[in-house]
Design an enzyme around this catalytic site. Structure first.
Site, PDB file in Angstrom:
ATOM      1  N   GLY A   1       0.826  -0.648   0.261  1.00 20.35           N
ATOM      2  CA  GLY A   1       0.297   0.358   0.029  1.00 20.35           C
ATOM      3  C   GLY A   1       0.680   1.351   0.290  1.00 20.35           C
TER       4      GLY A   1
ATOM      5  N   SER B   1      -0.097  -4.542  12.348  1.00 18.98           N
ATOM      6  CA  SER B   1      -0.672  -3.567  13.049  1.00 18.98           C
ATOM      7  C   SER B   1       0.649  -2.957  12.588  1.00 18.98           C
ATOM      8  CB  SER B   1      -0.545  -3.065  13.950  1.00 18.98           C
ATOM      9  OG  SER B   1      -1.109  -1.652  14.536  1.00 18.98           O
ATOM     10  N   ILE B   2       0.809  -3.125  11.371  1.00 18.00           N
ATOM     11  CA  ILE B   2       1.623  -2.630  10.207  1.00 18.00           C
ATOM     12  C   ILE B   2       2.052  -1.123  10.059  1.00 18.00           C
ATOM     13  CG2 ILE B   2       3.010  -1.952   7.746  1.00 18.00           C
ATOM     14  CD1 ILE B   2       3.482  -4.527   9.430  1.00 18.00           C
TER      15      ILE B   2
ATOM     16  N   ASN C   1      -1.655  -0.756  -5.527  1.00 17.95           N
ATOM     17  CA  ASN C   1      -2.382  -0.212  -4.027  1.00 17.95           C
ATOM     18  C   ASN C   1      -1.688   1.010  -3.391  1.00 17.95           C
ATOM     19  OD1 ASN C   1      -3.069  -0.342  -0.550  1.00 17.95           O
ATOM     20  ND2 ASN C   1      -4.313  -2.396  -1.905  1.00 17.95           N
TER      21      ASN C   1
ATOM     22  N   CYS D   1      -7.873  -0.110   5.515  1.00 20.08           N
ATOM     23  CA  CYS D   1      -6.859  -0.402   5.679  1.00 20.08           C
ATOM     24  C   CYS D   1      -7.056  -0.185   7.051  1.00 20.08           C
ATOM     25  CB  CYS D   1      -5.243   0.262   5.931  1.00 20.08           C
ATOM     26  SG  CYS D   1      -3.966  -0.420   6.491  1.00 20.08           S
TER      27      CYS D   1
ATOM     28  N   ASN E   1      -9.882  -6.884   2.656  1.00 17.41           N
ATOM     29  CA  ASN E   1      -8.949  -6.674   3.750  1.00 17.41           C
ATOM     30  C   ASN E   1      -9.183  -7.476   5.147  1.00 17.41           C
ATOM     31  OD1 ASN E   1      -6.959  -5.418   5.228  1.00 17.41           O
ATOM     32  ND2 ASN E   1      -7.072  -3.307   3.031  1.00 17.41           N
TER      33      ASN E   1
ATOM     34  N   GLY F   1      -7.144 -15.400   3.495  1.00 16.78           N
ATOM     35  CA  GLY F   1      -6.910 -17.034   3.634  1.00 16.78           C
ATOM     36  C   GLY F   1      -7.276 -18.115   2.665  1.00 16.78           C
TER      37      GLY F   1
HETATM   38  C1  LIG Z   1       1.691  -8.106   6.933  1.00 14.80           C
HETATM   39  C2  LIG Z   1       0.596  -7.350   5.379  1.00 14.80           C
HETATM   40  C3  LIG Z   1       0.428  -6.337   5.076  1.00 14.80           C
HETATM   41  C4  LIG Z   1      -0.778  -5.577   4.338  1.00 14.80           C
HETATM   42  N1  LIG Z   1      -0.400  -4.476   4.413  1.00 14.80           N
HETATM   43  C5  LIG Z   1      -1.977  -4.188   3.269  1.00 14.80           C
HETATM   44  C6  LIG Z   1      -1.445  -3.246   2.309  1.00 14.80           C
HETATM   45  O1  LIG Z   1      -0.299  -1.820   2.718  1.00 14.80           O
HETATM   46  N2  LIG Z   1      -2.740  -2.584   1.692  1.00 14.80           N
HETATM   47  C7  LIG Z   1      -3.889  -3.268   2.059  1.00 14.80           C
HETATM   48  O2  LIG Z   1      -4.958  -3.296   1.204  1.00 14.80           O
HETATM   49  N3  LIG Z   1      -3.797  -4.527   2.137  1.00 14.80           N
HETATM   50  C8  LIG Z   1      -2.912  -5.234   3.089  1.00 14.80           C
HETATM   51  N4  LIG Z   1      -3.045  -6.102   3.768  1.00 14.80           N
HETATM   52  C9  LIG Z   1      -3.933  -6.906   3.691  1.00 14.80           C
HETATM   53  C10 LIG Z   1      -3.602  -8.208   2.090  1.00 14.80           C
HETATM   54  O3  LIG Z   1      -3.771  -7.640   1.304  1.00 14.80           O
HETATM   55  C11 LIG Z   1      -5.087  -8.833   2.458  1.00 14.80           C
HETATM   56  O4  LIG Z   1      -6.179  -8.152   2.183  1.00 14.80           O
HETATM   57  C12 LIG Z   1      -5.785  -9.716   4.034  1.00 14.80           C
HETATM   58  O5  LIG Z   1      -4.456  -9.924   4.300  1.00 14.80           O
HETATM   59  C13 LIG Z   1      -6.587 -10.725   3.596  1.00 14.80           C
HETATM   60  O6  LIG Z   1      -5.977 -11.731   2.530  1.00 14.80           O
HETATM   61  P1  LIG Z   1      -5.072 -12.776   3.769  1.00 14.80           P
HETATM   62  O7  LIG Z   1      -6.160 -13.767   4.120  1.00 14.80           O
HETATM   63  O8  LIG Z   1      -4.678 -14.100   2.120  1.00 14.80           O
HETATM   64  O9  LIG Z   1      -3.951 -12.201   3.966  1.00 14.80           O
HETATM   65  C14 LIG Z   1      -2.216  -6.566   4.581  1.00 14.80           C
HETATM   66  C15 LIG Z   1      -2.386  -7.799   5.105  1.00 14.80           C
HETATM   67  C16 LIG Z   1      -0.717  -8.396   6.162  1.00 14.80           C
HETATM   68  C17 LIG Z   1      -0.630  -9.408   6.547  1.00 14.80           C
END
Ligand SMILES: Cc1cc2nc3c(=O)[nH]c(=O)nc-3n(C[C@H](O)[C@H](O)[C@H](O)COP(=O)(O)O)c2cc1C
Length: 301
Positions: free
Chosen positions: A47, A71-72, A100, A130, A192, A244
């Site tokens: 992002g 909580s980045i 993004n 976010c 998200n 997931g």
């Molecule tokens: C460490 C981390 C950082 C993330 N940073 C962003 C981000 O910068 N922008 C965003 O739209 N989603 C961000 N996400 C969300 C992921 O893109 C995704 O929507 C979410 O993790 C669900 O998918 P998953 O269960 O496969 O991880 C982040 C997720 C994680 C775990």
């Protein structure tokens, strides 16, 4: 690679529907040590915000039994640094780059989007979901009215198609998706992370400085699948689904629920090869089921 996985998201051609998710793939460089990024359908950037952002203080990651909390806080180098340092490399790759974009207020979103007009990316993922930033972010994405308002303004000034990334934490997700579609979004992505909480009982304190943080990974899959199905039933624009997805079977379920493409997030940290394994699994499935194209099972549920 066979043609059975080629997928069109509007008129953008993806060689397969598998795309690493924003924030779990940086700008791809670390994963080049594992495989050729050209094997991916596309990739989605971390992002980006108008200005560089240091992200949140304190602990940023916490594992749960079936997922990850983060909580980045949108740590990123900013749009200009992306354009100057990352885009020259990404544009040479034979795969689709999705950028993004996050923001803290309307002006910062719009200025960031305007700057991206200078480069030839294929698709912008507008992050209004976010949960880890205090201003902007999810504040826009949890109500249909505010989501539609920012989408409309962004669509008006962007020369690139806009896919809006929705939050699972908002009110009436389908209404929000429909409002974004009516505002001109050319795609929807979801979900998200889900807002959660972790407490360290030994320290008698919340784990995260912001108290709440985003949950992702296998734990959220059934929720993400249900939301994908609901939104796919409601909108006419394509949906890119995530939440997931850890293996090809998960990916197939999201495609059966109606997703045009899928994003692979948290599992990248456990298995850097996950997107490649998923592509291989989907391809083998098409061969076994004698499908000419994965389109044939899209949205069958
Ligand atoms: C460490 C981390 C950082 C993330 N940073 C962003 C981000 O910068 N922008 C965003 O739209 N989603 C961000 N996400 C969300 C992921 O893109 C995704 O929507 C979410 O993790 C669900 O998918 P998953 O269960 O496969 O991880 C982040 C997720 C994680 C775990």
């Amino acid at each position: 690679m066979s043609e059975c996985l080629t997928t069109k998201f509007n008129d953008i051609l993806f060689k397969n529907p598998v795309i690493p998710a924003s924030g779990t793939f940086g700008f791809g460089r670390e994963y080049e040590a594992f495989y050729d990024l050209a094997k991916l359908g596309g990739l989605c950037s971390k992002g980006l915000t108008l200005e560089p952002k240091a992200g949140n203080k304190g602990l940023r990651l916490w594992e749960t039994p079936a997922g990850l909390m983060n909580s980045i806080g949108l740590e990123n180098p900013g749009i200009d640094a992306f354009i100057n340092n990352e885009w020259p490399h990404l544009k040479e790759l034979d795969t689709v780059t999705i950028v993004n974009v996050g923001g803290k207020d309307e002006e910062s979103y719009l200025t960031a989007i305007e700057k991206l007009n200078a480069i030839d990316i294929k698709l912008i993922e507008l992050n209004i979901s976010c949960p880890n930033v205090k201003a902007g972010g999810m504040a826009y994405g949890i109500k249909a009215e505010t989501a539609a308002d920012i989408t409309k303004k962004v669509v008006e000034i962007s020369r690139h198609p806009i896919m809006v990334k929705l939050s699972p934490n908002g009110e009436a997700l389908v209404d929000i998706a429909l409002a974004c579609e009516a505002a001109g979004a050319q795609g929807i992505s979801l979900i998200n992370t889900l807002l959660g909480m972790a407490i360290d009982y030994k320290k008698k304190a919340a784990v995260f400085d912001n108290q709440y943080a985003g949950l992702s990974g296998p734990a959220v899959k059934p929720i993400a699948l249900r939301m994908t199905h609901q939104v796919c039933q409601a909108v006419d624009i394509p949906v890119m689904a995530m939440g997931g997805i850890s293996n090809w079977e998960d990916a197939l379920e999201f495609i059966m629920a109606g997703a045009t493409c899928i994003q692979v997030g948290t599992i990248n940290f456990n298995n850097p090869m996950a997107p490649i394994d998923i592509i291989a699994g989907l391809e083998a499935y098409c061969v076994r089921e004698k499908l000419d194209n994965i389109d044939q099972i899209r949205g069958i549920i």
